[in-house]
Write a protein that holds these residues in place. Structure first.
Motif, short mmCIF file in Angstrom:
data_model
loop_
_atom_site.label_atom_id
_atom_site.label_comp_id
_atom_site.label_asym_id
_atom_site.label_seq_id
_atom_site.Cartn_x
_atom_site.Cartn_y
_atom_site.Cartn_z
N LEU A 47 -17.13 90.48 -2.40
CA LEU A 47 -17.84 91.62 -2.95
C LEU A 47 -18.49 92.41 -1.83
O LEU A 47 -19.13 91.82 -0.94
CB LEU A 47 -18.91 91.13 -3.92
CG LEU A 47 -19.71 92.21 -4.66
CD1 LEU A 47 -18.84 92.93 -5.67
CD2 LEU A 47 -20.92 91.57 -5.35
N ARG A 48 -18.34 93.72 -1.84
CA ARG A 48 -18.97 94.56 -0.82
C ARG A 48 -20.04 95.43 -1.46
O ARG A 48 -19.80 96.07 -2.49
CB ARG A 48 -17.92 95.43 -0.12
CG ARG A 48 -16.88 94.62 0.61
CD ARG A 48 -16.07 95.45 1.57
NE ARG A 48 -15.28 96.49 0.93
CZ ARG A 48 -14.38 97.24 1.56
NH1 ARG A 48 -14.17 97.06 2.86
NH2 ARG A 48 -13.70 98.16 0.90
N SER A 49 -21.23 95.40 -0.87
CA SER A 49 -22.32 96.22 -1.38
C SER A 49 -21.93 97.69 -1.34
O SER A 49 -21.16 98.13 -0.47
CB SER A 49 -23.59 96.00 -0.55
OG SER A 49 -23.94 94.62 -0.55
N SER A 50 -22.46 98.46 -2.27
CA SER A 50 -22.23 99.91 -2.34
C SER A 50 -20.79 100.25 -2.68
O SER A 50 -20.32 101.35 -2.37
CB SER A 50 -22.61 100.59 -1.01
OG SER A 50 -23.92 100.24 -0.63
N GLY A 98 -22.04 92.04 2.16
CA GLY A 98 -21.10 91.50 1.19
C GLY A 98 -21.65 90.24 0.56
O GLY A 98 -22.67 89.70 0.99
N GLY A 99 -20.98 89.79 -0.47
CA GLY A 99 -21.42 88.59 -1.15
C GLY A 99 -20.23 87.82 -1.68
O GLY A 99 -19.18 88.39 -2.00
N LEU A 100 -20.40 86.52 -1.78
CA LEU A 100 -19.34 85.68 -2.33
C LEU A 100 -19.96 84.40 -2.84
O LEU A 100 -21.08 84.04 -2.46
CB LEU A 100 -18.27 85.38 -1.28
CG LEU A 100 -18.56 84.37 -0.16
CD1 LEU A 100 -17.30 84.12 0.65
CD2 LEU A 100 -19.68 84.76 0.75
N GLY A 101 -19.27 83.72 -3.72
CA GLY A 101 -19.77 82.45 -4.24
C GLY A 101 -19.77 82.42 -5.76
O GLY A 101 -19.88 83.46 -6.42
N ALA A 102 -19.66 81.22 -6.30
CA ALA A 102 -19.64 81.03 -7.75
C ALA A 102 -21.03 80.98 -8.34
O ALA A 102 -21.18 80.84 -9.55
CB ALA A 102 -18.89 79.73 -8.07
N SER A 103 -22.06 81.09 -7.52
CA SER A 103 -23.42 80.87 -8.03
C SER A 103 -23.85 81.90 -9.06
O SER A 103 -24.64 81.59 -9.95
CB SER A 103 -24.42 80.84 -6.87
OG SER A 103 -24.30 82.00 -6.07
N GLY A 104 -23.36 83.14 -8.98
CA GLY A 104 -23.70 84.14 -9.99
C GLY A 104 -23.14 83.76 -11.35
O GLY A 104 -23.83 83.84 -12.37
N ALA A 105 -21.86 83.32 -11.36
CA ALA A 105 -21.24 82.87 -12.61
C ALA A 105 -21.93 81.62 -13.13
O ALA A 105 -22.14 81.44 -14.33
CB ALA A 105 -19.76 82.62 -12.39
N ILE A 106 -22.29 80.72 -12.22
CA ILE A 106 -22.97 79.48 -12.62
C ILE A 106 -24.36 79.80 -13.15
O ILE A 106 -24.84 79.14 -14.09
CB ILE A 106 -23.03 78.50 -11.43
CG1 ILE A 106 -21.61 78.07 -11.06
CG2 ILE A 106 -23.89 77.29 -11.76
CD1 ILE A 106 -21.51 77.29 -9.77
N SER A 153 -13.20 88.48 -8.23
CA SER A 153 -12.62 87.51 -7.30
C SER A 153 -13.65 86.88 -6.38
O SER A 153 -13.49 85.73 -5.96
CB SER A 153 -11.53 88.19 -6.46
OG SER A 153 -12.08 89.24 -5.68
N SER A 154 -14.72 87.62 -6.07
CA SER A 154 -15.73 87.07 -5.15
C SER A 154 -16.41 85.83 -5.72
O SER A 154 -16.96 85.02 -4.97
CB SER A 154 -16.78 88.13 -4.83
OG SER A 154 -17.45 88.55 -6.01
N ALA A 155 -16.34 85.66 -7.05
CA ALA A 155 -16.97 84.50 -7.68
C ALA A 155 -16.17 83.22 -7.46
O ALA A 155 -16.62 82.15 -7.87
CB ALA A 155 -17.14 84.75 -9.18
N HIS A 211 -16.16 80.93 -1.26
CA HIS A 211 -17.35 80.22 -0.75
C HIS A 211 -17.41 80.33 0.77
O HIS A 211 -16.36 80.44 1.44
CB HIS A 211 -17.33 78.77 -1.19
CG HIS A 211 -17.58 78.62 -2.66
ND1 HIS A 211 -16.56 78.67 -3.58
CD2 HIS A 211 -18.74 78.47 -3.36
CE1 HIS A 211 -17.07 78.54 -4.80
NE2 HIS A 211 -18.39 78.42 -4.70
N GLY A 212 -18.64 80.30 1.27
CA GLY A 212 -18.84 80.48 2.70
C GLY A 212 -18.47 79.27 3.52
O GLY A 212 -17.97 79.39 4.64
N ASP A 213 -18.70 78.07 2.99
CA ASP A 213 -18.33 76.85 3.70
C ASP A 213 -18.23 75.71 2.69
O ASP A 213 -18.49 75.90 1.49
CB ASP A 213 -19.33 76.52 4.81
CG ASP A 213 -20.77 76.47 4.32
OD1 ASP A 213 -21.00 75.96 3.20
OD2 ASP A 213 -21.67 76.95 5.04
#
Length: 484
Positions: free
Chosen positions: A139-142, A210-218, A151-153, A156-158
């Motif tokens: 996900l890219r801001s703006s 930018g942002g990524l990760g399943a934490s928003g869906a969780i 897809s960003s959900a 994961h970063g690591d």
């Protein structure tokens, strides 16, 4: 802070299939597509530095920061050594949507020749970046990009980021998927992913990042779980600093705790590199979805009830009756006393205690139990008949009960219109104060009047006037006789 619901054991009966599938998809995406990205990014950045592209983009980036009024960012950028400026551009500006668009439009180059020199080099660099799976899908801001918001959900970063999210997903999925069903759970997860991404884009609009990760869906699953389970107490583990424990509390209580924590960090911990905005947005989105599911009756109450400890049948009443039949009066009284303390309005219990006291020869206790039984309301004709029989028995007995018991019996007689029995008891109520006797006779007379028995009323009023001539009640009786 960690709050982890651990309310149901994972078993074949409770196995959350969609939750397991989502975990599998996230793990496969990370290890199958994202792990190789590190080498691809390093290779692309090495080419970027070796190609000379940085020499053309550093001035362009400086001009972009000046034109967009990003004073602090410009100061931080200028403070970097020359090589670090190039490394920063190679690594960080792919999520700066405004900068990338300005480059493409040629607004940041002084001449067309500079742009023409830059364009082929940038195209080669971009072709290398396009091979990086994570950059294509984060996900890219703006930037409003529905595919990236979804897809960003799944990125994961690591490995630690992945592990933490999947532990939360399994714990929450076990409870929510069983409560709403697999397909509804999948819908909450996917809609929560899009909702949390939308909130993040709105919150960070105008920023580069930018942002990524399943934490928003969780987080959406968290919010839906709190609302769907509502006031049902659930067991959870909490860890806050040096404090940790297992506790039990209504699920809905966790919603303000979770949401408050995310909002607090959103305003006080902005440099943490964590998407608190997406977490808060996901919680609200999930809570709304959970509310819709509850209001439309799409929850599985049986799943949420099945782990509740079934109520142990209360057999004390049956046991007390059994002991009464065996004349085991002390045991019966102990059971009945406990029932009377917990259910003080049960007339059947009061009558049973009276019977036990009679059987045990405890006269004073029996009189007290009689008064208690008379103060309770009968719930069926059988109980009313039992009270009436007790009144008749008392009427036929030679002695009289203590004053408190007698008052309770007379009050019941007046209420149930057992007026003949009440009069018989009053004739023997010599132990009561004279003023109280006169008042009781007056109540009996008035009750006859209410039941449309004027002759009986006149007879009683005349008796009051003669028997208690100087009393207040006698004055009332004479007044009523003169005016009726």
């Amino acid at each position: 802070m960690l709050i982890l619901p651990l309310h149901k054991p994972l078993s074949l009966a409770t196995f959350p299939c969609v939750t397991a599938l989502l975990v599998l998809v996230n793990v496969l995406i990370y290890f199958g597509w994202q792990v190789p990205d590190e080498d691809k990014v390093q290779a692309a950045q090495a080419w970027y530095l070796a190609s000379g592209l940085d020499a053309r983009e550093v001035p362009a980036y400086r001009k972009h920061l000046i034109e967009t009024g990003q004073v602090e960012a410009l100061q931080a950028f200028e403070a970097l050594p020359a090589r670090d400026k190039s490394v920063y551009l190679a690594a960080s500006t792919q999520t700066d949507v405004a900068f990338q668009q300005a480059l493409q439009h040629g607004e940041l180059f002084e001449t067309e020749e500079e742009r023409n020199e830059w364009a082929p080099l940038h195209q080669q660099y971009q072709s290398r970046l396009d091979q990086v799976f994570t950059l294509r899908h984060l996900l890219r801001s703006s930037e409003w990009s529905l595919p990236r918001m979804f897809s960003s959900a799944f990125l994961h970063g690591d490995a630690l980021h992945l592990f933490g999210n999947m532990v939360l997903l399994v714990a929450l999925g076990l409870l929510l998927e069983g409560a709403i069903g697999s397909w509804r759970f999948l819908a909450v997860y996917l809609l929560g992913a899009l909702g949390s991404s939308a909130v993040s884009v709105l919150w960070r609009w105008g920023e580069a990042g930018g942002g990524l990760g399943a934490s928003g869906a969780i987080a959406a699953v968290m919010g839906a779980f709190c609302v769907v389970w509502g006031l049902r107490p659930v067991r959870f583990f909490y860890w806050f600093g040096i404090l940790f424990n297992y506790v039990r509390a209504p699920a809905i209580w966790l919603l303000p705790v979770w949401l408050g924590w995310e909002v607090f960090n959103l305003f006080t911990n902005q440099g943490a590199g964590i998407g608190f905005d997406a977490h808060a947005g996901g919680l609200v989105c999930g809570a709304l979805l959970g509310g819709v599911l509850v209001l439309t009756h799409q929850t599985r109450e049986s799943f949420m009830r099945e782990d509740e400890t079934p109520a142990v049948p209360d057999t004390r009443w049956e046991q007390a009756l059994l002991h009464m039949g065996r004349m085991e009066n002390a045991t019966a009284e102990r059971l009945l006393a406990a029932l009377a303390a917990e259910q003080p309005h049960r007339l059947d219990v009061a009558l049973a205690r009276l019977r036990v006291a009679d059987n045990d020869g405890r006269g004073a206790a029996a009189q007290a139990r009689l008064g208690e039984a008379m103060m309770l309301e009968a719930t069926d004709p059988a109980e009313r008949a039992a009270q009436h029989n007790l009144v008749k028995k008392l009427q036929a007995s030679p002695g009289m009960p203590p004053a408190p018991t007698l008052r309770a019996v007379l009050a019941r007689c007046f209420k149930q219109a057992w007026l003949a029995e009440a009069e018989a008891l009053l004739l023997k109520a010599s132990g009561l104060p004279e003023g109280e006797q006169a008042q009781l006779w007056l109540r009996l007379a008035l009750r006859h009047g209410e039941l449309h028995a004027p002759e009986e009323q006149r007879r009683l009023l005349d008796g009051i006037a003669r028997r208690y001539p100087g009393s207040e009640q006698a004055g009332k009786a004479r007044f009523l006789l003169e005016n009726n």
